[in-house]
Design a protein around this motif. Structure first.
Motif, PDB file in Angstrom:
ATOM      1  N   MET A   1       0.528 -16.930  -3.168  1.00  0.00           N
ATOM      2  CA  MET A   1       0.452 -18.241  -3.994  1.00  0.00           C
ATOM      3  C   MET A   1      -0.784 -18.217  -4.496  1.00  0.00           C
ATOM      4  SD  MET A   1       1.642 -21.992  -2.517  1.00  0.00           S
ATOM      5  CE  MET A   1       3.337 -21.422  -2.400  1.00  0.00           C
ATOM      6  N   ASP A   2      -1.002 -18.663  -5.859  1.00  0.00           N
ATOM      7  CA  ASP A   2      -2.112 -18.868  -6.564  1.00  0.00           C
ATOM      8  C   ASP A   2      -3.021 -19.906  -6.033  1.00  0.00           C
ATOM      9  OD1 ASP A   2      -4.114 -18.951  -8.355  1.00  0.00           O
ATOM     10  OD2 ASP A   2      -3.076 -18.659  -9.965  1.00  0.00           O
ATOM     11  N   THR A   3      -4.375 -19.483  -5.616  1.00  0.00           N
ATOM     12  CA  THR A   3      -5.227 -20.453  -5.110  1.00  0.00           C
ATOM     13  C   THR A   3      -5.485 -21.558  -6.038  1.00  0.00           C
ATOM     14  OG1 THR A   3      -6.170 -18.776  -3.753  1.00  0.00           O
ATOM     15  CG2 THR A   3      -7.639 -20.894  -3.897  1.00  0.00           C
ATOM     16  N   GLU A   4      -5.757 -21.256  -7.259  1.00  0.00           N
ATOM     17  CA  GLU A   4      -5.943 -22.353  -8.443  1.00  0.00           C
ATOM     18  C   GLU A   4      -4.891 -23.292  -8.605  1.00  0.00           C
ATOM     19  OE1 GLU A   4      -8.833 -22.957  -9.664  1.00  0.00           O
ATOM     20  OE2 GLU A   4      -9.559 -21.111  -8.505  1.00  0.00           O
ATOM     21  N   VAL A   5      -3.632 -23.065  -8.321  1.00  0.00           N
ATOM     22  CA  VAL A   5      -2.572 -23.970  -8.303  1.00  0.00           C
ATOM     23  C   VAL A   5      -2.520 -24.737  -7.107  1.00  0.00           C
ATOM     24  CG1 VAL A   5      -0.124 -24.103  -8.191  1.00  0.00           C
ATOM     25  CG2 VAL A   5      -0.987 -22.290  -9.603  1.00  0.00           C
ATOM     26  N   LEU A   6      -3.103 -24.312  -5.988  1.00  0.00           N
ATOM     27  CA  LEU A   6      -3.028 -25.151  -4.712  1.00  0.00           C
ATOM     28  C   LEU A   6      -4.368 -26.036  -4.926  1.00  0.00           C
ATOM     29  CD1 LEU A   6      -2.575 -22.677  -1.689  1.00  0.00           C
ATOM     30  CD2 LEU A   6      -0.984 -24.253  -2.863  1.00  0.00           C
ATOM     31  N   ARG A   7      -5.390 -25.555  -5.604  1.00  0.00           N
ATOM     32  CA  ARG A   7      -6.614 -26.263  -5.660  1.00  0.00           C
ATOM     33  C   ARG A   7      -6.200 -27.576  -6.768  1.00  0.00           C
ATOM     34  NH1 ARG A   7      -9.979 -22.733  -6.627  1.00  0.00           N
ATOM     35  NH2 ARG A   7     -10.943 -22.850  -4.538  1.00  0.00           N
ATOM     36  N   SER A   8      -5.446 -27.338  -7.899  1.00  0.00           N
ATOM     37  CA  SER A   8      -5.040 -28.235  -8.709  1.00  0.00           C
ATOM     38  C   SER A   8      -4.140 -29.526  -8.243  1.00  0.00           C
ATOM     39  CB  SER A   8      -4.248 -27.721  -9.969  1.00  0.00           C
ATOM     40  OG  SER A   8      -5.081 -26.765 -10.528  1.00  0.00           O
ATOM     41  N   PHE A   9      -3.327 -28.794  -7.166  1.00  0.00           N
ATOM     42  CA  PHE A   9      -2.477 -29.778  -6.601  1.00  0.00           C
ATOM     43  C   PHE A   9      -3.398 -30.922  -5.610  1.00  0.00           C
ATOM     44  CE2 PHE A   9      -0.686 -30.347  -2.005  1.00  0.00           C
ATOM     45  CZ  PHE A   9       0.237 -31.552  -2.455  1.00  0.00           C
ATOM     46  N   VAL A  10      -4.119 -30.121  -4.902  1.00  0.00           N
ATOM     47  CA  VAL A  10      -5.109 -30.879  -3.888  1.00  0.00           C
ATOM     48  C   VAL A  10      -5.987 -32.011  -4.634  1.00  0.00           C
ATOM     49  CG1 VAL A  10      -6.954 -30.799  -2.229  1.00  0.00           C
ATOM     50  CG2 VAL A  10      -5.013 -29.001  -2.050  1.00  0.00           C
ATOM     51  N   ARG A  11      -6.577 -31.504  -5.671  1.00  0.00           N
ATOM     52  CA  ARG A  11      -7.328 -32.418  -6.436  1.00  0.00           C
ATOM     53  C   ARG A  11      -6.608 -33.653  -7.014  1.00  0.00           C
ATOM     54  NH1 ARG A  11     -10.166 -30.347  -3.690  1.00  0.00           N
ATOM     55  NH2 ARG A  11     -12.049 -29.010  -3.981  1.00  0.00           N
ATOM     56  N   ALA A  12      -5.273 -33.350  -7.661  1.00  0.00           N
ATOM     57  CA  ALA A  12      -4.601 -34.212  -8.226  1.00  0.00           C
ATOM     58  C   ALA A  12      -4.284 -35.272  -6.937  1.00  0.00           C
ATOM     59  CB  ALA A  12      -3.337 -33.650  -8.876  1.00  0.00           C
ATOM     60  N   ALA A  13      -3.738 -34.589  -5.913  1.00  0.00           N
ATOM     61  CA  ALA A  13      -3.602 -35.614  -4.994  1.00  0.00           C
ATOM     62  C   ALA A  13      -4.789 -36.697  -4.334  1.00  0.00           C
ATOM     63  CB  ALA A  13      -3.221 -34.911  -3.665  1.00  0.00           C
ATOM     64  N   GLU A  14      -5.897 -35.955  -4.383  1.00  0.00           N
ATOM     65  CA  GLU A  14      -7.118 -36.578  -3.929  1.00  0.00           C
ATOM     66  C   GLU A  14      -7.617 -38.028  -4.968  1.00  0.00           C
ATOM     67  OE1 GLU A  14      -9.358 -33.334  -1.299  1.00  0.00           O
ATOM     68  OE2 GLU A  14      -9.934 -33.613  -3.410  1.00  0.00           O
ATOM     69  N   PHE A  15      -7.518 -37.447  -6.173  1.00  0.00           N
ATOM     70  CA  PHE A  15      -7.614 -38.398  -7.517  1.00  0.00           C
ATOM     71  C   PHE A  15      -6.652 -39.512  -7.910  1.00  0.00           C
ATOM     72  CE2 PHE A  15     -10.936 -34.966  -8.470  1.00  0.00           C
ATOM     73  CZ  PHE A  15     -11.886 -35.978  -8.409  1.00  0.00           C
TER      74      PHE A  15
END
Length: 328
Positions: A1-15
């Protein structure tokens, strides 16, 4: 699983907003939206619902978030552990009881905020250590490539400090009562230095030392470690060895070993520091400044011929003292 995809999900959830997540990640809002849509397709669930204020996590999104956050944090820690400037300053020394390690310890005690990782490369050929500096495996190495032309193009070498030698003998040795000795007084005595490896800088050093002062340097036999060497010195009336004045050795009290300075001239082992030619670790500047402040040695000294060439520091880190010609 692409780490950048996961990072985008996490940041969207946080913001709670795709636009803010995109701004932090340095991509477009559309890119973040596509990444999250691809992640939802992969998982087969909805992670967000859209609202007037932005996005909110679904129940599946809430269940997925702590695991995704853990993966992203782990990757960031892994990258930081190996990235120069963000990871600890990694310096290679010959041994943890060596003069280099003690000098680094003195520096760290004065600068405890320094994130320092002291390592020992299990290599004898200093050119291998220089290659490790060039590759970024270590940030610097206390080794000396005695032929400057053999240095890799991506590194350079500066003089670090001089380590005066002392004779180490047991109580039965005829030189044991001396408070200090001259090199000529060592002639005829067996100086046992096990573990002199071919291609090593210390092999060249002891060759020149033996030739210049007509000394009997004996490297015979395997090196079973410092403890065995110290035991042999304690029991023998014939065997001595040479050690650096700053090198740390510990032996049982009943060994009664004696460290005797060698003077007129002082026998000096010159230590160098191999540095990268570009993008040095920020922590190296403090180390080099510390080396510049170390006191010099009084009186006449002897150094091997490869220590007579001044060594420049063109890295912008700051230059340590250049080597001085040997004296007799």
């Amino acid at each position: 699983m692409d780490t950048e995809v996961l990072r985008s999900f996490v940041r969207a959830a946080e913001f709670g907003q795709l636009r803010h997540a995109a701004d932090e990640l340095g991509v477009t809002q559309q890119a973040v939206s596509k990444r999250i849509a691809a992640l939802e397709r992969t998982l087969g669930v909805r992670l967000f619902t859209r609202t007037a204020r932005g996005v909110e996590l679904t129940l599946d999104g809430q269940a997925f978030l702590p695991h995704a956050r853990s993966i992203v944090a782990g990757v960031e820690r892994a990258v930081a552990a190996v990235r120069p400037g963000s990871r600890a300053l990694r310096v290679d020394v010959l041994g943890l009881r060596s003069a280099q390690a003690l000098v680094l310890h003195d520096y760290w005690r004065s600068h405890p905020e320094t994130d320092l990782d002291v390592v020992t490369l299990r290599v004898n050929d200093p050119r291998v250590a220089a290659a490790a500096v060039e590759a970024g495996d270590v940030d610097a190495s206390f080794r000396t490539v005695t032929d400057p032309d053999a240095l890799p193009p991506g590194v350079h070498m500066i003089h670090a400090f001089d380590s005066p030698l002392e004779l180490l003998v047991g109580p039965k040795h005829p030189l044991a009562p001396a408070r200090e000795l001259t090199p000529s007084q060592l002639r005829g005595h067996r100086i046992w230095v096990p573990g002199i490896a071919p291609l090593s800088e210390w092999s060249d050093f002891y060759d020149q030392l033996a030739t210049d002062f007509d000394l009997r340097i004996d490297a015979a036999g395997p090196h079973f470690g410092d403890e065995v060497l110290l035991d042999a010195l304690a029991e023998s009336a014939q065997v001595a060895t040479l050690v650096g004045a700053r090198d740390r050795y510990v032996w049982p009290p009943d060994h009664d070993l004696r460290r005797i300075p060698v003077v007129n001239p002082t026998l000096v082992y010159p230590l160098s520091l191999i540095l990268p030619g570009a993008n040095p670790h920020p922590g190296l500047r403090g180390i080099v400044t510390h080396l510049k402040g170390l006191p010099g040695l009084p009186g006449p000294v002897w150094r091997p011929t490869w220590a007579t060439t001044p060594q420049r520091d063109d890295s912008g880190i700051g230059s340590a003292r250049g080597s001085r010609p040997r004296q007799r």
